[in-house]
Motif scaffolding. Sequence first.
Motif, PDB file in Angstrom:
ATOM      1  N   PHE A   1      72.334  45.294  95.508  1.00 56.92           N
ATOM      2  CA  PHE A   1      71.511  46.449  95.848  1.00 56.92           C
ATOM      3  C   PHE A   1      72.330  47.735  95.965  1.00 56.92           C
ATOM      4  O   PHE A   1      71.790  48.828  95.866  1.00 56.92           O
ATOM      5  CB  PHE A   1      70.801  46.217  97.190  1.00 56.92           C
ATOM      6  N   SER A   2      73.613  47.586  96.227  1.00 54.24           N
ATOM      7  CA  SER A   2      74.451  48.748  96.500  1.00 54.24           C
ATOM      8  C   SER A   2      74.996  49.386  95.230  1.00 54.24           C
ATOM      9  O   SER A   2      75.222  48.723  94.223  1.00 54.24           O
ATOM     10  CB  SER A   2      75.630  48.336  97.392  1.00 54.24           C
ATOM     11  N   ARG A   3      75.230  50.706  95.293  1.00 55.62           N
ATOM     12  CA  ARG A   3      75.831  51.421  94.177  1.00 55.62           C
ATOM     13  C   ARG A   3      77.357  51.409  94.264  1.00 55.62           C
ATOM     14  O   ARG A   3      78.040  51.897  93.352  1.00 55.62           O
ATOM     15  CB  ARG A   3      75.330  52.871  94.161  1.00 55.62           C
ATOM     16  N   ARG A   4      77.880  50.888  95.360  1.00 58.46           N
ATOM     17  CA  ARG A   4      79.332  50.860  95.545  1.00 58.46           C
ATOM     18  C   ARG A   4      79.954  49.710  94.754  1.00 58.46           C
ATOM     19  O   ARG A   4      79.326  48.680  94.543  1.00 58.46           O
ATOM     20  CB  ARG A   4      79.669  50.709  97.025  1.00 58.46           C
ATOM     21  N   ASP A   5      81.199  49.905  94.342  1.00 60.84           N
ATOM     22  CA  ASP A   5      81.888  48.828  93.638  1.00 60.84           C
ATOM     23  C   ASP A   5      82.259  47.730  94.636  1.00 60.84           C
ATOM     24  O   ASP A   5      82.267  47.943  95.858  1.00 60.84           O
ATOM     25  CB  ASP A   5      83.143  49.363  92.953  1.00 60.84           C
ATOM     26  N   GLY A   6      82.566  46.561  94.113  1.00 66.52           N
ATOM     27  CA  GLY A   6      82.815  45.398  94.962  1.00 66.52           C
ATOM     28  C   GLY A   6      83.948  45.593  95.954  1.00 66.52           C
ATOM     29  O   GLY A   6      83.851  45.175  97.115  1.00 66.52           O
ATOM     30  N   LYS A   7      85.028  46.233  95.546  1.00 67.78           N
ATOM     31  CA  LYS A   7      86.174  46.428  96.417  1.00 67.78           C
ATOM     32  C   LYS A   7      85.816  47.345  97.597  1.00 67.78           C
ATOM     33  O   LYS A   7      86.137  47.050  98.750  1.00 67.78           O
ATOM     34  CB  LYS A   7      87.342  47.026  95.637  1.00 67.78           C
TER      35      LYS A   7
ATOM     36  N   HIS B   1      66.421  45.463 104.437  1.00 69.12           N
ATOM     37  CA  HIS B   1      65.951  46.842 104.298  1.00 69.12           C
ATOM     38  C   HIS B   1      65.782  47.200 102.821  1.00 69.12           C
ATOM     39  O   HIS B   1      64.765  47.810 102.436  1.00 69.12           O
ATOM     40  CB  HIS B   1      66.960  47.788 104.952  1.00 69.12           C
ATOM     41  N   PHE B   2      66.755  46.846 101.991  1.00 70.35           N
ATOM     42  CA  PHE B   2      66.679  47.152 100.561  1.00 70.35           C
ATOM     43  C   PHE B   2      65.498  46.432  99.908  1.00 70.35           C
ATOM     44  O   PHE B   2      64.796  47.003  99.049  1.00 70.35           O
ATOM     45  CB  PHE B   2      67.977  46.757  99.858  1.00 70.35           C
ATOM     46  N   VAL B   3      65.272  45.172 100.300  1.00 67.42           N
ATOM     47  CA  VAL B   3      64.163  44.396  99.729  1.00 67.42           C
ATOM     48  C   VAL B   3      62.827  45.027 100.094  1.00 67.42           C
ATOM     49  O   VAL B   3      61.942  45.196  99.242  1.00 67.42           O
ATOM     50  CB  VAL B   3      64.229  42.931 100.215  1.00 67.42           C
ATOM     51  N   GLU B   4      62.681  45.378 101.365  1.00 70.45           N
ATOM     52  CA  GLU B   4      61.441  45.988 101.826  1.00 70.45           C
ATOM     53  C   GLU B   4      61.199  47.332 101.141  1.00 70.45           C
ATOM     54  O   GLU B   4      60.063  47.677 100.786  1.00 70.45           O
ATOM     55  CB  GLU B   4      61.465  46.168 103.349  1.00 70.45           C
ATOM     56  N   LYS B   5      62.273  48.073 100.934  1.00 69.20           N
ATOM     57  CA  LYS B   5      62.167  49.370 100.258  1.00 69.20           C
ATOM     58  C   LYS B   5      61.728  49.175  98.817  1.00 69.20           C
ATOM     59  O   LYS B   5      60.906  49.938  98.283  1.00 69.20           O
ATOM     60  CB  LYS B   5      63.531  50.064 100.317  1.00 69.20           C
ATOM     61  N   ALA B   6      62.270  48.139  98.157  1.00 73.36           N
ATOM     62  CA  ALA B   6      61.919  47.853  96.762  1.00 73.36           C
ATOM     63  C   ALA B   6      60.461  47.438  96.648  1.00 73.36           C
ATOM     64  O   ALA B   6      59.754  47.811  95.696  1.00 73.36           O
ATOM     65  CB  ALA B   6      62.834  46.778  96.213  1.00 73.36           C
TER      66      ALA B   6
ATOM     67  N   ALA C   1      58.235  50.459  96.995  1.00 73.57           N
ATOM     68  CA  ALA C   1      58.292  51.261  95.772  1.00 73.57           C
ATOM     69  C   ALA C   1      57.453  50.648  94.664  1.00 73.57           C
ATOM     70  O   ALA C   1      56.809  51.345  93.880  1.00 73.57           O
ATOM     71  CB  ALA C   1      59.748  51.415  95.318  1.00 73.57           C
ATOM     72  N   ALA C   2      57.452  49.299  94.605  1.00 70.88           N
ATOM     73  CA  ALA C   2      56.696  48.607  93.557  1.00 70.88           C
ATOM     74  C   ALA C   2      55.200  48.708  93.780  1.00 70.88           C
ATOM     75  O   ALA C   2      54.407  48.659  92.838  1.00 70.88           O
ATOM     76  CB  ALA C   2      57.120  47.148  93.508  1.00 70.88           C
ATOM     77  N   ASP C   3      54.767  48.861  95.052  1.00 73.94           N
ATOM     78  CA  ASP C   3      53.356  48.921  95.379  1.00 73.94           C
ATOM     79  C   ASP C   3      52.753  50.291  95.122  1.00 73.94           C
ATOM     80  O   ASP C   3      51.525  50.449  95.152  1.00 73.94           O
ATOM     81  CB  ASP C   3      53.148  48.541  96.855  1.00 73.94           C
ATOM     82  N   LYS C   4      53.609  51.301  94.917  1.00 76.21           N
ATOM     83  CA  LYS C   4      53.076  52.649  94.719  1.00 76.21           C
ATOM     84  C   LYS C   4      52.480  52.827  93.324  1.00 76.21           C
ATOM     85  O   LYS C   4      52.933  52.234  92.369  1.00 76.21           O
ATOM     86  CB  LYS C   4      54.200  53.674  94.940  1.00 76.21           C
TER      87      LYS C   4
END
Length: 221
Positions: A23-29, A210-215, A218-221
Amino acid sequence: MARANIETHTEAFMEMAEKLKSFSRRDGKTLMEEQARGVLRTLMLVTPPSTTKVRGVKAKKRGEAAIASDVRAVFIGSTPKRSEVRSMSEMANIMHRSRRRGSIRITRLPQPTRAARSMITQFIKVKQKGVGYLASGWASAARGLGKVRIPSWIGRHSAPGTSVIDAQSTSVTATLTNEVEWASHIYNIDNRMRYAVRYQTGNMRRRVKHFVEKAIKAADK
């Protein structure tokens, strides 16, 4: 050298880190460094004299009280003339021999060693200055990652500790080590390390939720 090393019992932690990465935009490290900081913050809060319930200044005072109690369990006050010890190093050696097996705490002796009252007071003050040294091994590991607030009574020490983030093409792992030579002898140290890992795993789990609930929203809109 017996050290406290976090590299086991991390299956759930690594699994949650992988989910968070998706879910994150950050790299693994970068993401792993963030989670390692979280583990180290908690470790500094639960390493003796701190516990999950006693922290901060209260923990510091608790450690100082334990030292005073241990010293007075080994030495009994006398006049300088009747003292059986002549130096602080002699007192330190006697304290070391009086430790409980597998612990840094003291076994109360049936026949305490006589020491000048002024030496006992001075010895206690010197020993109390070491409160926070063990936790500072985790602080040193945290300094290797940066961005971690370290309590002053822990940060005044500089015990050895390391943090290694190993970033490979398919995985990223973190190894956090407290290199104080007697760290692994501390009562329940393994449970404290597992607690810190579980606590950070829970933090990641809440972020994933939180990310799942946000997704979903967004899908329901």
